[in-house]
Design a protein around this motif. Structure first.
Motif, mmCIF file in Angstrom:
data_model
loop_
_atom_site.group_PDB
_atom_site.id
_atom_site.type_symbol
_atom_site.label_atom_id
_atom_site.label_comp_id
_atom_site.label_asym_id
_atom_site.label_seq_id
_atom_site.Cartn_x
_atom_site.Cartn_y
_atom_site.Cartn_z
ATOM 1 N N LEU A 21 0.743 1.042 87.413
ATOM 2 C CA LEU A 21 1.049 -0.365 87.129
ATOM 3 C C LEU A 21 -0.219 -1.181 86.911
ATOM 4 O O LEU A 21 -0.258 -2.060 86.035
ATOM 5 C CB LEU A 21 1.867 -0.956 88.279
ATOM 6 N N LYS A 25 -0.797 -3.183 83.486
ATOM 7 C CA LYS A 25 -0.813 -4.646 83.492
ATOM 8 C C LYS A 25 -2.159 -5.215 83.071
ATOM 9 O O LYS A 25 -2.215 -6.219 82.334
ATOM 10 C CB LYS A 25 -0.439 -5.158 84.885
ATOM 11 N N SER A 124 7.907 -3.609 85.873
ATOM 12 C CA SER A 124 7.189 -3.486 87.144
ATOM 13 C C SER A 124 8.060 -3.921 88.313
ATOM 14 O O SER A 124 8.056 -3.289 89.374
ATOM 15 C CB SER A 124 5.918 -4.339 87.100
ATOM 16 N N SER A 161 5.973 -9.985 90.285
ATOM 17 C CA SER A 161 6.261 -9.632 88.890
ATOM 18 C C SER A 161 7.358 -10.533 88.318
ATOM 19 O O SER A 161 7.291 -10.941 87.151
ATOM 20 C CB SER A 161 6.678 -8.162 88.796
#
Length: 289
Positions: A21, A25, A124, A161
């Motif tokens: 992640l 991101k 996410s 998120s």
């Protein structure tokens, strides 16, 4: 030892997920010009470091006792949680600072985040909610405070998120200040989670224990046949293991063997009902007026 191995598995899964992640991101955050997604990525990067610290602590906690550690190494798990809290707080403050600066950056008015950023944030959130659900159940089964802290962080990441999606959506309708504002809020969530982990771990390391649980233990022990009174009871955590110490009063005319049977019954009850492996029972004669 088996319980500690299962707790390690939960921490390892979190590490793998956080690495994936964080990379996703941070990459998308820079491509899509989203401060919120970048902040969320740095949040996940802090989680990688924190989870690794917890994982190492769990490994050390499994080491058997030696001449320098007669009670074993279980508290290494708590110390690793404390280190993780400091790391999370440091990155949280940095993310908040960057978000505040972005709010007052003039060129910010020219760039709205691409919708790609929102897709990554939604995915996410689903991933972290799934991992939270897995880890919180595993933490309860293994009685691991460190894994419970990791699970709490998983949940906060899912909420972060979701907040990122809100920020990006606001930016799409020309509320361009909303995305960096979410970055500030994300930093605040990281700091809040770090503080909660710090307080809970500090409470454990200073031998704090839940008073309601002690009351429940005392009530159960007092109901055992032959126990006249529970004079004293206290408990503390050694890693994910509870150490219980209890003083009970019994009939002064009982034989040593019978008194020992009552003590054994106390130990069995605590192990079978509350999974407490170490219960130390001190027996005293009941005071007859």
């Amino acid at each position: 030892m088996e319980r500690k191995g299962k707790a390690e598995a939960g921490a390892f899964i979190s590490i793998v997920a956080y690495i994936a992640l964080a990379v996703s991101k941070l990459s998308v955050g820079y491509i899509a010009h989203s401060d919120g997604v970048k902040a969320d990525g740095w949040n996940n990067f802090s989680d990688v470091i924190a989870s690794i610290a917890v994982y190492i602590g769990m490994k050390i906690a499994k080491k058997p006792r030696d001449h320098n550690h007669p009670y074993g190494h279980s508290r290494a798990e708590n110390i690793s949680s404390l280190i993780a809290a400091f790391m999370m707080m440091s990155i949280g403050i940095d993310v908040m600072t960057e978000g505040v600066l972005a709010l007052f950056r003039p060129e910010k008015e020219e760039n709205a985040p691409d919708l790609l950023a929102s897709f990554v944030a939604v995915a996410s959130a689903f991933v972290m909610l799934s991992i939270y659900s897995f880890n919180i159940r595993l933490a309860k089964r293994t009685n691991s405070l460190a894994l419970a802290a990791v699970a709490k962080d998983n949940l906060s990441d899912a909420l972060v998120s979701i907040g990122t999606v809100v920020g990006i959506a606001g930016a799409q309708i020309k509320l361009l200040w909303l995305d960096p504002l979410v970055a500030v809020l994300i930093g605040g969530v990281i700091c809040k989670t770090a503080w909660e982990v710090f307080m809970e771990t500090s409470h454990t390391l200073t031998d704090g224990f839940d008073e309601q649980r002690l009351t429940a233990y005392k009530r159960e022990i007092a109901a055992i046949s032959g126990v006249k009174d529970v004079a004293d009871i206290k408990a503390r955590m050694l890693g994910n293991d509870i150490v219980l110490e209890v003083t009970i009063h019994v009939d002064p005319h009982l034989t040593v063997a019978k008194s020992h049977e009552i003590a054994d019954e106390v130990e069995r009850l605590m192990k079978n009902r509350y999974n407490i492996e170490a219960t130390h029972v001190h027996i005293e004669p009941e005071k007859i007026p």
